[in-house]
Design a protein around this motif. Sequence first.
Motif, mmCIF file in Angstrom:
data_model
loop_
_atom_site.group_PDB
_atom_site.id
_atom_site.type_symbol
_atom_site.label_atom_id
_atom_site.label_comp_id
_atom_site.label_asym_id
_atom_site.label_seq_id
_atom_site.Cartn_x
_atom_site.Cartn_y
_atom_site.Cartn_z
ATOM 1 N N MET A 84 -14.684 7.634 -12.972
ATOM 2 C CA MET A 84 -13.287 7.187 -13.023
ATOM 3 C C MET A 84 -13.040 6.116 -11.968
ATOM 4 O O MET A 84 -13.387 6.285 -10.809
ATOM 5 C CB MET A 84 -12.341 8.367 -12.776
ATOM 6 N N THR A 85 -12.464 5.014 -12.384
ATOM 7 C CA THR A 85 -12.057 3.975 -11.443
ATOM 8 C C THR A 85 -10.557 4.082 -11.217
ATOM 9 O O THR A 85 -9.776 4.041 -12.161
ATOM 10 C CB THR A 85 -12.395 2.574 -11.987
ATOM 11 N N ARG A 86 -10.170 4.244 -9.970
ATOM 12 C CA ARG A 86 -8.752 4.359 -9.628
ATOM 13 C C ARG A 86 -8.185 2.993 -9.269
ATOM 14 O O ARG A 86 -8.791 2.257 -8.490
ATOM 15 C CB ARG A 86 -8.555 5.308 -8.450
ATOM 16 N N ASN A 87 -7.014 2.680 -9.807
ATOM 17 C CA ASN A 87 -6.297 1.475 -9.404
ATOM 18 C C ASN A 87 -5.664 1.682 -8.041
ATOM 19 O O ASN A 87 -4.956 2.680 -7.823
ATOM 20 C CB ASN A 87 -5.200 1.143 -10.412
ATOM 21 N N SER A 130 -22.589 3.823 -10.147
ATOM 22 C CA SER A 130 -22.810 2.935 -11.294
ATOM 23 C C SER A 130 -21.515 2.252 -11.720
ATOM 24 O O SER A 130 -21.545 1.211 -12.378
ATOM 25 C CB SER A 130 -23.384 3.726 -12.473
ATOM 26 N N GLU A 131 -20.380 2.826 -11.335
ATOM 27 C CA GLU A 131 -19.073 2.267 -11.653
ATOM 28 C C GLU A 131 -18.239 2.208 -10.385
ATOM 29 O O GLU A 131 -18.290 3.131 -9.562
ATOM 30 C CB GLU A 131 -18.365 3.159 -12.692
ATOM 31 N N LYS A 132 -17.500 1.120 -10.204
ATOM 32 C CA LYS A 132 -16.674 1.002 -9.002
ATOM 33 C C LYS A 132 -15.649 2.126 -8.967
ATOM 34 O O LYS A 132 -14.909 2.316 -9.945
ATOM 35 C CB LYS A 132 -15.942 -0.335 -8.981
ATOM 36 N N PRO A 133 -15.564 2.878 -7.861
ATOM 37 C CA PRO A 133 -14.574 3.960 -7.801
ATOM 38 C C PRO A 133 -13.149 3.460 -7.624
ATOM 39 O O PRO A 133 -12.200 4.178 -7.957
ATOM 40 C CB PRO A 133 -15.025 4.795 -6.606
ATOM 41 N N PHE A 134 -12.989 2.227 -7.111
ATOM 42 C CA PHE A 134 -11.643 1.705 -6.863
ATOM 43 C C PHE A 134 -11.515 0.274 -7.370
ATOM 44 O O PHE A 134 -12.388 -0.560 -7.112
ATOM 45 C CB PHE A 134 -11.312 1.734 -5.363
ATOM 46 N N HIS A 135 -10.433 0.007 -8.077
ATOM 47 C CA HIS A 135 -10.067 -1.355 -8.458
ATOM 48 C C HIS A 135 -8.872 -1.734 -7.599
ATOM 49 O O HIS A 135 -7.776 -1.207 -7.782
ATOM 50 C CB HIS A 135 -9.711 -1.423 -9.950
ATOM 51 N N VAL A 136 -9.087 -2.619 -6.641
ATOM 52 C CA VAL A 136 -8.072 -2.936 -5.638
ATOM 53 C C VAL A 136 -7.399 -4.260 -5.994
ATOM 54 O O VAL A 136 -8.083 -5.240 -6.310
ATOM 55 C CB VAL A 136 -8.695 -3.029 -4.231
ATOM 56 N N TYR A 137 -6.078 -4.279 -5.928
ATOM 57 C CA TYR A 137 -5.344 -5.515 -6.190
ATOM 58 C C TYR A 137 -4.086 -5.551 -5.332
ATOM 59 O O TYR A 137 -3.611 -4.516 -4.844
ATOM 60 C CB TYR A 137 -4.997 -5.663 -7.674
ATOM 61 N N THR A 138 -3.567 -6.761 -5.157
ATOM 62 C CA THR A 138 -2.361 -6.940 -4.355
ATOM 63 C C THR A 138 -1.179 -7.248 -5.266
ATOM 64 O O THR A 138 -1.331 -7.803 -6.359
ATOM 65 C CB THR A 138 -2.546 -8.089 -3.353
ATOM 66 N N ILE A 161 -3.232 4.809 -6.761
ATOM 67 C CA ILE A 161 -2.989 4.823 -5.320
ATOM 68 C C ILE A 161 -2.125 3.617 -4.978
ATOM 69 O O ILE A 161 -2.435 2.496 -5.368
ATOM 70 C CB ILE A 161 -4.315 4.767 -4.534
ATOM 71 N N LEU A 162 -1.041 3.864 -4.271
ATOM 72 C CA LEU A 162 -0.152 2.784 -3.830
ATOM 73 C C LEU A 162 -0.112 2.773 -2.314
ATOM 74 O O LEU A 162 0.169 3.803 -1.690
ATOM 75 C CB LEU A 162 1.264 2.994 -4.383
ATOM 76 N N LEU A 163 -0.412 1.623 -1.715
ATOM 77 C CA LEU A 163 -0.443 1.493 -0.259
ATOM 78 C C LEU A 163 0.615 0.488 0.187
ATOM 79 O O LEU A 163 0.660 -0.636 -0.306
ATOM 80 C CB LEU A 163 -1.831 1.050 0.198
ATOM 81 N N ILE A 164 1.436 0.923 1.140
ATOM 82 C CA ILE A 164 2.480 0.078 1.711
ATOM 83 C C ILE A 164 2.115 -0.222 3.168
ATOM 84 O O ILE A 164 2.155 0.668 4.024
ATOM 85 C CB ILE A 164 3.863 0.768 1.668
ATOM 86 N N PRO A 165 1.745 -1.451 3.487
ATOM 87 C CA PRO A 165 1.419 -1.803 4.867
ATOM 88 C C PRO A 165 2.674 -2.116 5.674
ATOM 89 O O PRO A 165 3.793 -2.055 5.158
ATOM 90 C CB PRO A 165 0.536 -3.047 4.704
ATOM 91 N N GLY A 166 2.482 -2.469 6.926
ATOM 92 C CA GLY A 166 3.611 -2.787 7.797
ATOM 93 C C GLY A 166 3.471 -4.163 8.416
ATOM 94 O O GLY A 166 2.790 -5.040 7.886
ATOM 95 N N GLY A 167 4.091 -4.314 9.555
ATOM 96 C CA GLY A 167 4.120 -5.595 10.242
ATOM 97 C C GLY A 167 5.519 -6.158 10.234
ATOM 98 O O GLY A 167 6.183 -6.164 9.202
ATOM 99 N N GLY A 168 5.977 -6.601 11.377
ATOM 100 C CA GLY A 168 7.313 -7.178 11.451
ATOM 101 C C GLY A 168 8.089 -6.657 12.640
ATOM 102 O O GLY A 168 7.574 -5.915 13.477
ATOM 103 N N GLY A 169 9.335 -7.058 12.702
ATOM 104 C CA GLY A 169 10.183 -6.663 13.818
ATOM 105 C C GLY A 169 11.493 -7.408 13.741
ATOM 106 O O GLY A 169 12.040 -7.594 12.652
ATOM 107 N N TYR A 170 11.957 -7.857 14.895
ATOM 108 C CA TYR A 170 13.233 -8.559 14.972
ATOM 109 C C TYR A 170 13.050 -9.844 15.775
ATOM 110 O O TYR A 170 12.352 -9.862 16.783
ATOM 111 C CB TYR A 170 14.305 -7.687 15.626
#
Length: 203
Positions: free
Chosen positions: A1-4, A34-42, A71-80
């Motif tokens: 299974m390849t997970r998005n 034999s199969e990529k476990p993760f299909h990663v995209y932005t 799988i959904l990943l939310i990164p950070g970065g920033g401020g004021y």
Amino acid sequence: MTRNVAIFLFDEVEVLDFAGPYEVFSVTGLRTFSEKPFHVYTVAEKSPVVARNGLTVIPDYLLDNCPQPEILLIPGGGGYSPEGIPFGSRREMDNSVVLEWVKKHASNVELLLSVCTGALILGNAGLLEGLKATTHFKALDALRAISPAIEVVEGVRYVDNGNVILSAGVSAGIDMSYYVVSKLLGKEVADEAARYAQYDYWQ
């Protein structure tokens, strides 16, 4: 299974917040499966995205045409700014379009992840109520201020609530990503991926 694996991007996103996990998930299993476990995209609200320090990134998808992720990943970065204007995750945490998109996909994913101040976006989306959470050490009070129902944990690299996993700042997202690999595919797979990247901090 390849997970998005969908990684959300926005202007002023911290580069290592998204690039570290992107690398971990992208190269995991390439030498042993034999199969990529993760299909990663932005994915982003607009294109291009200008990350911290001026790095320009063209996302693979926009919010309205993003494939359904496991799988959904939310990164950070920033401020004021000195004038008090929010940027990066501090702006996106009040972006109603982004919050609705995150909530929609969060209800269907296998795992919801955040890195650094991505936790503030999840918190404002109402997705951390009754859960343990962590973030960058300079944003812990901001996370607490979102809701008293969020159990903010200090001094850890990541916290696991089952299907919601959050990491502390910047490089901690790499540790969390290897942890997720071990959780889904086993520690041997995570160990092999870490050895390939010469990431000596993964245990």
